[in-house]
Each structure stands twice: as C-alpha cells, then as structure tokens.
Design a protein around this motif. Structure first.
Motif, PDB file in Angstrom:
ATOM      1  N   HIS A 137       0.829  -1.204   0.000  1.00 18.46           N
ATOM      2  CA  HIS A 137       0.000   0.000   0.000  1.00 18.46           C
ATOM      3  C   HIS A 137       0.865   1.257   0.000  1.00 18.46           C
ATOM      4  N   CYS A 138       1.953   1.214   0.728  1.00 21.33           N
ATOM      5  CA  CYS A 138       2.833   2.376   0.850  1.00 21.33           C
ATOM      6  C   CYS A 138       3.473   2.731  -0.498  1.00 21.33           C
ATOM      7  N   SER A 139       3.997   1.735  -1.196  1.00 20.73           N
ATOM      8  CA  SER A 139       4.623   2.013  -2.498  1.00 20.73           C
ATOM      9  C   SER A 139       3.559   2.443  -3.515  1.00 20.73           C
ATOM     10  N   ASP A 140       2.360   1.881  -3.416  1.00 24.01           N
ATOM     11  CA  ASP A 140       1.271   2.315  -4.297  1.00 24.01           C
ATOM     12  C   ASP A 140       0.935   3.780  -4.055  1.00 24.01           C
ATOM     13  N   CYS A 141       0.938   4.182  -2.799  1.00 27.67           N
ATOM     14  CA  CYS A 141       0.638   5.564  -2.431  1.00 27.67           C
ATOM     15  C   CYS A 141       1.699   6.515  -2.999  1.00 27.67           C
ATOM     16  N   VAL A 142       2.956   6.146  -2.855  1.00 32.78           N
ATOM     17  CA  VAL A 142       4.047   6.989  -3.353  1.00 32.78           C
ATOM     18  C   VAL A 142       3.959   7.121  -4.873  1.00 32.78           C
ATOM     19  N   VAL A 143       3.732   6.005  -5.564  1.00 29.11           N
ATOM     20  CA  VAL A 143       3.626   6.033  -7.021  1.00 29.11           C
ATOM     21  C   VAL A 143       2.438   6.894  -7.446  1.00 29.11           C
ATOM     22  N   SER A 144       1.315   6.745  -6.772  1.00 28.81           N
ATOM     23  CA  SER A 144       0.127   7.526  -7.121  1.00 28.81           C
ATOM     24  C   SER A 144       0.316   9.016  -6.860  1.00 28.81           C
ATOM     25  N   LEU A 145       1.054   9.357  -5.822  1.00 31.91           N
ATOM     26  CA  LEU A 145       1.296  10.769  -5.507  1.00 31.91           C
ATOM     27  C   LEU A 145       2.329  11.404  -6.430  1.00 31.91           C
ATOM     28  N   LEU A 146       3.402  10.683  -6.713  1.00 33.56           N
ATOM     29  CA  LEU A 146       4.509  11.279  -7.460  1.00 33.56           C
ATOM     30  C   LEU A 146       4.449  11.022  -8.963  1.00 33.56           C
ATOM     31  N   CYS A 147       3.793   9.969  -9.369  1.00 30.86           N
ATOM     32  CA  CYS A 147       3.754   9.579 -10.789  1.00 30.86           C
ATOM     33  C   CYS A 147       2.332   9.211 -11.189  1.00 30.86           C
ATOM     34  N   LEU A 148       1.400  10.079 -10.946  1.00 28.82           N
ATOM     35  CA  LEU A 148      -0.016   9.773 -11.133  1.00 28.82           C
ATOM     36  C   LEU A 148      -0.328   9.270 -12.545  1.00 28.82           C
ATOM     37  N   HIS A 149       0.115  10.005 -13.562  1.00 30.71           N
ATOM     38  CA  HIS A 149      -0.195   9.614 -14.937  1.00 30.71           C
ATOM     39  C   HIS A 149       0.458   8.277 -15.298  1.00 30.71           C
ATOM     40  N   LEU A 150       1.688   8.070 -14.880  1.00 34.91           N
ATOM     41  CA  LEU A 150       2.358   6.791 -15.154  1.00 34.91           C
ATOM     42  C   LEU A 150       1.642   5.643 -14.463  1.00 34.91           C
ATOM     43  N   SER A 151       1.175   5.887 -13.249  1.00 35.48           N
ATOM     44  CA  SER A 151       0.460   4.879 -12.482  1.00 35.48           C
ATOM     45  C   SER A 151      -0.832   4.460 -13.178  1.00 35.48           C
ATOM     46  N   ILE A 152      -1.628   5.448 -13.585  1.00 36.66           N
ATOM     47  CA  ILE A 152      -2.893   5.157 -14.260  1.00 36.66           C
ATOM     48  C   ILE A 152      -2.638   4.438 -15.585  1.00 36.66           C
ATOM     49  N   CYS A 153      -1.630   4.881 -16.304  1.00 38.29           N
ATOM     50  CA  CYS A 153      -1.297   4.257 -17.590  1.00 38.29           C
ATOM     51  C   CYS A 153      -0.879   2.796 -17.395  1.00 38.29           C
ATOM     52  N   GLN A 154      -0.113   2.510 -16.357  1.00 35.42           N
ATOM     53  CA  GLN A 154       0.297   1.129 -16.076  1.00 35.42           C
ATOM     54  C   GLN A 154      -0.924   0.259 -15.747  1.00 35.42           C
ATOM     55  N   GLU A 155      -1.841   0.782 -14.980  1.00 35.50           N
ATOM     56  CA  GLU A 155      -3.058   0.043 -14.638  1.00 35.50           C
ATOM     57  C   GLU A 155      -3.892  -0.225 -15.891  1.00 35.50           C
ATOM     58  N   TYR A 156      -3.988   0.760 -16.758  1.00 38.15           N
ATOM     59  CA  TYR A 156      -4.736   0.636 -18.012  1.00 38.15           C
ATOM     60  C   TYR A 156      -4.113  -0.470 -18.874  1.00 38.15           C
ATOM     61  N   ARG A 157      -2.772  -0.444 -19.010  1.00 35.69           N
ATOM     62  CA  ARG A 157      -2.072  -1.477 -19.795  1.00 35.69           C
ATOM     63  C   ARG A 157      -2.238  -2.854 -19.175  1.00 35.69           C
ATOM     64  N   GLU A 158      -2.264  -2.898 -17.848  1.00 31.00           N
ATOM     65  CA  GLU A 158      -2.413  -4.188 -17.150  1.00 31.00           C
ATOM     66  C   GLU A 158      -3.747  -4.833 -17.501  1.00 31.00           C
ATOM     67  N   LEU A 159      -4.816  -4.064 -17.463  1.00 26.66           N
ATOM     68  CA  LEU A 159      -6.125  -4.615 -17.789  1.00 26.66           C
ATOM     69  C   LEU A 159      -6.207  -5.004 -19.265  1.00 26.66           C
ATOM     70  N   LYS A 160      -5.577  -4.217 -20.144  1.00 26.16           N
ATOM     71  CA  LYS A 160      -5.533  -4.589 -21.562  1.00 26.16           C
ATOM     72  C   LYS A 160      -4.777  -5.906 -21.738  1.00 26.16           C
ATOM     73  N   ALA A 161      -3.677  -6.061 -21.030  1.00 18.79           N
ATOM     74  CA  ALA A 161      -2.878  -7.286 -21.136  1.00 18.79           C
ATOM     75  C   ALA A 161      -3.654  -8.496 -20.616  1.00 18.79           C
ATOM     76  N   ARG A 162      -4.603  -8.256 -19.742  1.00 20.05           N
ATOM     77  CA  ARG A 162      -5.412  -9.346 -19.188  1.00 20.05           C
ATOM     78  C   ARG A 162      -6.661  -9.618 -20.025  1.00 20.05           C
ATOM     79  N   GLY A 163      -6.720  -9.002 -21.207  1.00 21.39           N
ATOM     80  CA  GLY A 163      -7.769  -9.327 -22.161  1.00 21.39           C
ATOM     81  C   GLY A 163      -8.960  -8.395 -22.207  1.00 21.39           C
ATOM     82  N   PHE A 164      -8.926  -7.310 -21.464  1.00 26.63           N
ATOM     83  CA  PHE A 164     -10.046  -6.369 -21.491  1.00 26.63           C
ATOM     84  C   PHE A 164      -9.892  -5.415 -22.672  1.00 26.63           C
ATOM     85  N   ARG A 165     -11.000  -5.147 -23.344  1.00 21.60           N
ATOM     86  CA  ARG A 165     -11.029  -4.090 -24.346  1.00 21.60           C
ATOM     87  C   ARG A 165     -11.532  -2.865 -23.600  1.00 21.60           C
TER      88      ARG A 165
END
Length: 144
Positions: free
Chosen positions: A88-116
């Motif tokens: 949770h702590c590292s997620d918090c730091v990433v979300s605070l300091l690299c918000l756009h990169l964090s959201i983009c990584q989550e978006y790519r993760e769901l795409k990689a798992r087969g979601f359109r």
C-alpha cells in the motif's frame, strides 16, 4: 513486457508507456477517461466510467492530492484482484509522485489481461459470453 501475467508482477513496468502509445496519449491528455475505464472494470460495472472519471477530475482539479488518493485506492484494488505483489505504501508513493504513469500502467495491465478498455464492463462481458445462448445439455438427465 517484463514477465508472464499471473506470476505476481505487473505485465509492464511503470515507465513502459511507449509500449502502448495509445494508452500513453489517452492518459497524458485525458487521465480522467483512462482512470474511469480502469475503475469501471475493477468495480465490475457497478458504477460507470463517466462517474469515476468525473469524480477523479473534480478531485484532481481542486486538490491534486484528492485525485491521487482516489487513484491510489484503485491501484491497490487492481493489485489485490490480480494478485500483483506490492505494498500500500509504495502504491501511495507512485500515485502521488507519478499519477499519470500509475494510471497508464493500470490501463495497460487490464488490456494485457484481455479487457477491451473502450468497451467498458458490460461490453467485455458480452464479448466473452458471445455465442453462449443456453446452459450446456446434460446427457441422461438426473437420476437417483
């Protein structure tokens, strides 16, 4: 791609934005849309992309930290749903300091798992159940 999906790690790194330029551009210019799509899928359609995106926009516009906290909650949820290692702590730091990169990584993760991603939750459910019109037949029926 860093490792196989399902081994407890992210399918792409935090800074691997250029492995999927469309996700990168969408998140850079319209992070509320990317976030809304991620949140709708993680909530299994219980609330819409538009609702999540609008709430993210309002929180981020008035207090950057508010948007970061909202995004952090869904980053944690994504990790827990898919068994991705982290804290949770590292997620918090990433979300605070690299918000756009964090959201983009989550978006790519769901795409990689087969979601359109543009199809939303309902669209993905329909795509994965297309062609299934009834339950499979049981031969011989039930007997005692």
């Amino acid at each position: 791609m860093s490792e196989k999906i399902g081994d407890g790690s992210w399918s792409t790194g935090l800074c691997d934005c250029f492995s999927d330029c469309s996700s990168c551009c969408l998140t850079l210019w319209c992070p509320c849309v990317s976030f809304g799509r991620v949140a709708e899928i993680l909530d299994k359609g219980s609330s819409s992309c538009c609702l999540h995106g609008s709430l993210f926009y309002v929180l981020a516009a008035f207090t950057h930290v508010g948007g970061c906290i909202y995004a952090w909650l869904y980053r944690v949820k994504l990790r827990e749903v898919y068994g991705i290692e982290g804290h949770h702590c590292s997620d918090c730091v990433v979300s605070l300091l690299c918000l756009h990169l964090s959201i983009c990584q989550e978006y790519r993760e769901l795409k990689a798992r087969g979601f359109r991603m543009s199809a939303g939750w309902e669209g993905n459910v329909q795509m994965h159940t297309r062609g299934v019109t009834s339950a499979p037949a049981v031969e011989g029926g039930m007997s005692r």
